[in-house]
Enzyme design. Structure first.
Site, PDB file in Angstrom:
ATOM      1  N   CYS A   2       0.824  -1.206   0.000  1.00  0.00           N
ATOM      2  CA  CYS A   2       0.000   0.000   0.000  1.00  0.00           C
ATOM      3  C   CYS A   2       0.858   1.255   0.000  1.00  0.00           C
ATOM      4  CB  CYS A   2      -0.872   0.025   1.254  1.00  0.00           C
ATOM      5  SG  CYS A   2      -1.851  -1.450   1.477  1.00  0.00           S
ATOM      6  N   ARG A  27       4.973  -0.020  -6.110  1.00  0.00           N
ATOM      7  CA  ARG A  27       4.949  -0.841  -4.888  1.00  0.00           C
ATOM      8  C   ARG A  27       3.916  -1.957  -4.975  1.00  0.00           C
ATOM      9  NH1 ARG A  27       6.869   2.021  -0.294  1.00  0.00           N
ATOM     10  NH2 ARG A  27       5.329   0.938   0.958  1.00  0.00           N
ATOM     11  N   TRP A  75      -3.094  -2.561  -1.350  1.00  0.00           N
ATOM     12  CA  TRP A  75      -2.703  -3.945  -1.697  1.00  0.00           C
ATOM     13  C   TRP A  75      -3.509  -4.813  -0.748  1.00  0.00           C
ATOM     14  CZ3 TRP A  75       1.192  -7.647   0.408  1.00  0.00           C
ATOM     15  CH2 TRP A  75       1.597  -8.602  -0.543  1.00  0.00           C
ATOM     16  N   ASN A 101      -1.850   1.984   6.028  1.00  0.00           N
ATOM     17  CA  ASN A 101      -0.985   0.861   5.632  1.00  0.00           C
ATOM     18  C   ASN A 101      -0.754   0.041   6.886  1.00  0.00           C
ATOM     19  OD1 ASN A 101      -0.794   2.008   3.144  1.00  0.00           O
ATOM     20  ND2 ASN A 101       1.372   2.598   3.301  1.00  0.00           N
ATOM     21  N   GLY A 102      -0.784  -1.284   6.765  1.00  0.00           N
ATOM     22  CA  GLY A 102      -0.521  -2.144   7.922  1.00  0.00           C
ATOM     23  C   GLY A 102      -1.713  -3.056   8.178  1.00  0.00           C
ATOM     24  N   GLU A 482      19.054 -17.280  -6.298  1.00  0.00           N
ATOM     25  CA  GLU A 482      18.580 -15.945  -6.681  1.00  0.00           C
ATOM     26  C   GLU A 482      18.100 -15.948  -8.128  1.00  0.00           C
ATOM     27  OE1 GLU A 482      17.588 -13.407  -5.425  1.00  0.00           O
ATOM     28  OE2 GLU A 482      17.664 -11.910  -7.019  1.00  0.00           O
ATOM     29  N   LYS A 486      14.360 -14.921  -9.457  1.00  0.00           N
ATOM     30  CA  LYS A 486      14.112 -13.926 -10.505  1.00  0.00           C
ATOM     31  C   LYS A 486      13.190 -14.490 -11.575  1.00  0.00           C
ATOM     32  CE  LYS A 486      15.113 -10.620  -9.091  1.00  0.00           C
ATOM     33  NZ  LYS A 486      15.381 -10.999  -7.778  1.00  0.00           N
ATOM     34  N   GLU A 489       9.621 -14.928 -10.241  1.00  0.00           N
ATOM     35  CA  GLU A 489       8.948 -13.664  -9.905  1.00  0.00           C
ATOM     36  C   GLU A 489       8.357 -12.974 -11.116  1.00  0.00           C
ATOM     37  OE1 GLU A 489      10.608 -11.097  -6.477  1.00  0.00           O
ATOM     38  OE2 GLU A 489      12.296 -11.661  -7.742  1.00  0.00           O
ATOM     39  N   HIS A 505      20.752 -37.046  -5.095  1.00  0.00           N
ATOM     40  CA  HIS A 505      19.961 -37.496  -3.932  1.00  0.00           C
ATOM     41  C   HIS A 505      18.468 -37.277  -4.157  1.00  0.00           C
ATOM     42  CE1 HIS A 505      23.656 -38.146  -1.777  1.00  0.00           C
ATOM     43  NE2 HIS A 505      24.058 -36.930  -2.082  1.00  0.00           N
ATOM     44  N   LYS A 600       6.617  -4.406  -3.772  1.00  0.00           N
ATOM     45  CA  LYS A 600       8.033  -4.053  -3.670  1.00  0.00           C
ATOM     46  C   LYS A 600       8.524  -4.169  -2.231  1.00  0.00           C
ATOM     47  CE  LYS A 600      12.091  -2.705  -4.828  1.00  0.00           C
ATOM     48  NZ  LYS A 600      12.953  -3.738  -5.460  1.00  0.00           N
TER      49      LYS A 600
END
Ligand code: AGP
Length: 605
Positions: A2, A27, A75, A101-102, A482, A486, A489, A505, A600
């Site tokens: 948010c 965001r 959001w 926000n929260g 990583e 990527k 995402e 294994h 974000k």
């Protein structure tokens, strides 16, 4: 995540609020809204809409004048994305407007009590509870009404409140979700992220948890939620407004991948000490004697920051010979870890606002631990909560997926490892060797980026895969982790990363032509072991894309990157795979800068 924007001054407020919301679009959100008023035209006027800011803009009536206002991008957490659930939330008399926000943890109980008392809710959100609590307060001032309501609330918030009877002010409060004041000439701004402010002012005041503020056109004051005054210390945002622009690129992600040459130059600038073959890290707040007492390093972060921490742990153990490891902050904070006074804890975060990482830091501080921050956003909550740290100077990272900040964070860890190593047993020769390697990075990154055309072709060739495997060993394994994140995402292709040694294994059962493997194959002491893994995959007709320092005959394709010092090679080997993920997602028509379901900065649990 948010976003909040607010303004009070003399200018027409609606365009300023909409422009601020556009600055926060990166965001991640699913609905937006604005509410305005002015001393001349009291009363609250609100417009909100599910969807993008442009959908909201289309609903703003021609005549929508005011000089005070607050706005929000939501959001969804409680309640699906919809017009009704979009913020701001008003009370029945249209007196109070709140953006938040929260998460209010006790919203259900508070809502039940209000409903029992005859309050009618228009939305499914937790935020609306706050609106009604403020509206029902009998306190004489807006500040006291808000304080009274917040005393009933458990959870996290960053809020801005407008009231039809107090149109000369906006009251804001922060507990766990960022709120920043922007100081203008006879005008004031408020936002949840400096990105919404820098085109108007770079003088900002960042609120602490438990802090509130009243902003007026020509004045502001800060105080605690109990009401005692606090001292506001304005700081200057180091990033120019232009650095938030796309800069001629099609996406922020492409811009930020391309910026890595300059970004790495920035994180190195002024920190190398050739005289003692070491580095200076101002702000670390850890003198040599204290540094020698460290018996262990524990690095904590989320997502990409966790992956950077894994590489950082390897660098610290290898260069400073201090046992080091990394762990997801979200796990650490819930496992009642034993906090050791001889352990140095390091929190890693691009935004400095990730709730899981911030909560881990607060838990560590509560138990008396020494905590450093490796952070990008100056003045962010984690930067302020920790005992010292290293800023990574990547510049604003707007794209939801992290690229340049990941690279800068790993370089920052290399600096920290070198600093600690040279206080201990790392030789002058090794210090010189690593400094020379660090100085080569910007040019070598530029060299890797020049291969974008070939990487684009490879991405388009592999884009059809339903799933992909990424493998690496020791230093290469976090690079594989990583790179797989990527790809997930932004292309939404399932991908997983394994230590190459683990293939036999179990995961080897997955290998077939339809499941390509990306292998990190540096020219290091494990080269032959890595080549053996390629043989295992080839023997089962698996396709292989290798990232290496030389062509790999067992691989179907090899992206060759320049060799640096072995300890620093992971920095370069990850960069082509950023471009690989980017062009795979592009080939699949994905929304590169705002991938589905992601935000974000995850400032909620
Ligand atoms: C990065 O590509 C991801 N968007 C995500 O994993 C991110 O790294 C994570 O949420 C941590 O964010 P932070 O670095 O701001 O704390």
């Amino acid at each position: 995540m948010c976003g909040i924007v607010g303004y009070i001054g003399k200018r027409d407020v609606a365009p300023l609020l909409l422009e601020g919301l556009q600055r926060l679009e990166y965001r991640g959100y699913d609905s937006a809204g604005v509410v305005i008023t002015s001393p001349k035209t009291p009363g609250l006027k609100m417009v909100k809409a599910k969807g993008r800011v442009r959908d909201l803009e289309a609903r703003v009536p021609k005549r929508f004048a005011g000089t005070t206002g607050i706005a929000h991008t939501r959001w969804a957490t409680h309640g699906a994305p919809s017009d009704e659930n979009a913020h701001p939330h008003l009370d029945a008399e249209n007196k109070v407007a709140v953006v938040h926000n929260g998460i209010i943890d006790n919203a259900t109980d508070l809502r039940a009590k209000l409903v029992a008392d005859g309050v009618e809710f228009l939305s499914e959100t937790d935020t609306e509870v706050l609106t009604h609590l403020i509206a029902r307060s009998q306190a004489p001032t807006l500040e006291e009404k808000v304080r009274e309501a917040l005393r009933l609330v458990e959870g996290t918030y960053g809020i801005a409140v407008l009231h039809a009877d107090f149109t000369d002010r906006i009251v804001v409060a922060r507990n766990g979700s960022p709120v920043v004041l922007g100081i203008g000439e006879k005008e004031m701004f408020v936002a949840s992220d400096v990105a919404a402010l820098v085109s108007h002012t770079r003088q900002v005041v960042t609120l602490d948890d438990g802090e509130m503020a009243t902003i007026k056109a020509d004045d502001f004051r800060t105080y605690t939620t109990e009401g005692s005054r606090t001292t506001a210390s304005p700081t200057t945002v180091e990033w120019e407004a232009e650095s938030y622009d796309m800069g001629g690129h099609d996406t922020y992600m492409h811009k930020e991948i391309s910026e890595q040459v300059d970004a790495v130059d920035r994180v190195l600038r002024g920190r190398i000490d050739d005289r003692f073959s070491t580095v200076h890290l101002g702000g670390l707040n850890l003198d040599a004697r204290e540094a020698r007492t460290i018996r262990r390093v524990k690095i904590l972060g989320c997502g990409t920051s966790y992956h950077a921490g894994l590489i950082g742990a390897g660098l610290i153990e290898e260069l400073a010979r201090i046992p080091a490891d990394a762990e997801p902050a979200s796990e650490f904070r819930y496992r009642n870890a034993v906090v050791d006074p001889d352990t140095l804890y390091v929190a890693v975060s691009q935004s400095g606002e990730t709730y899981d990482a911030l909560a881990a830091v607060q838990e560590l501080k509560r138990k008396g631990a020494r905590v450093l921050g490796v952070v990008n956003v100056v003045g962010s909550a984690i930067a302020r909560e920790t005992d010292g740290g290293v800023y990574v100077h990547a510049g604003p990272e707007v794209c939801v997926v992290s690229t340049k900040c990941f690279t800068n964070t790993v370089v920052a860890f290399a600096l920290l490892a070198l600093h600690l190593g040279r206080i201990r047993d790392l030789s002058v020769a090794d210090g010189k060797r690593l400094i020379a390697g660090l100085r080569k990075l910007p040019d070598q990154i530029a060299e890797v980026l020049q291969q974008e055309g070939e990487i684009k072709k490879l991405a388009e060739e592999y884009a059809g895969a339903q799933s992909m495997m990424f493998i690496g060993r020791v230093r290469g394994y976090p690079v594989a982790l990583e790179a797989s994140l990527k790809l997930k995402e932004i292309s939404y292709i399932h991908a997983e990363a394994y230590p190459a040694s683990e293939l036999k294994h179990g995961p080897l059962a997955l290998i077939e032509p339809a499941l390509p493997t990306v292998a990190i194959v540096p020219d290091d002491d494990l080269l032959e072991k890595n080549r053996a893994a390629l043989e295992e995959i080839k023997a089962r007709s698996g396709r292989i894309l290798a990232v290496a320092h030389q062509e790999q005959e067992k691989a179907d394709h090899t992206i060759v990157v320049p060799k640096n010092e072995t300890e620093l090679d992971p920095i370069l080997m990850g960069i082509p795979l950023q471009l690989f993920a980017y062009h795979t997602a592009l080939a699949m028509g994905r929304d590169i800068d705002k991938p589905r379901n992601l935000a974000k900065s995850v400032t909620v649990e």
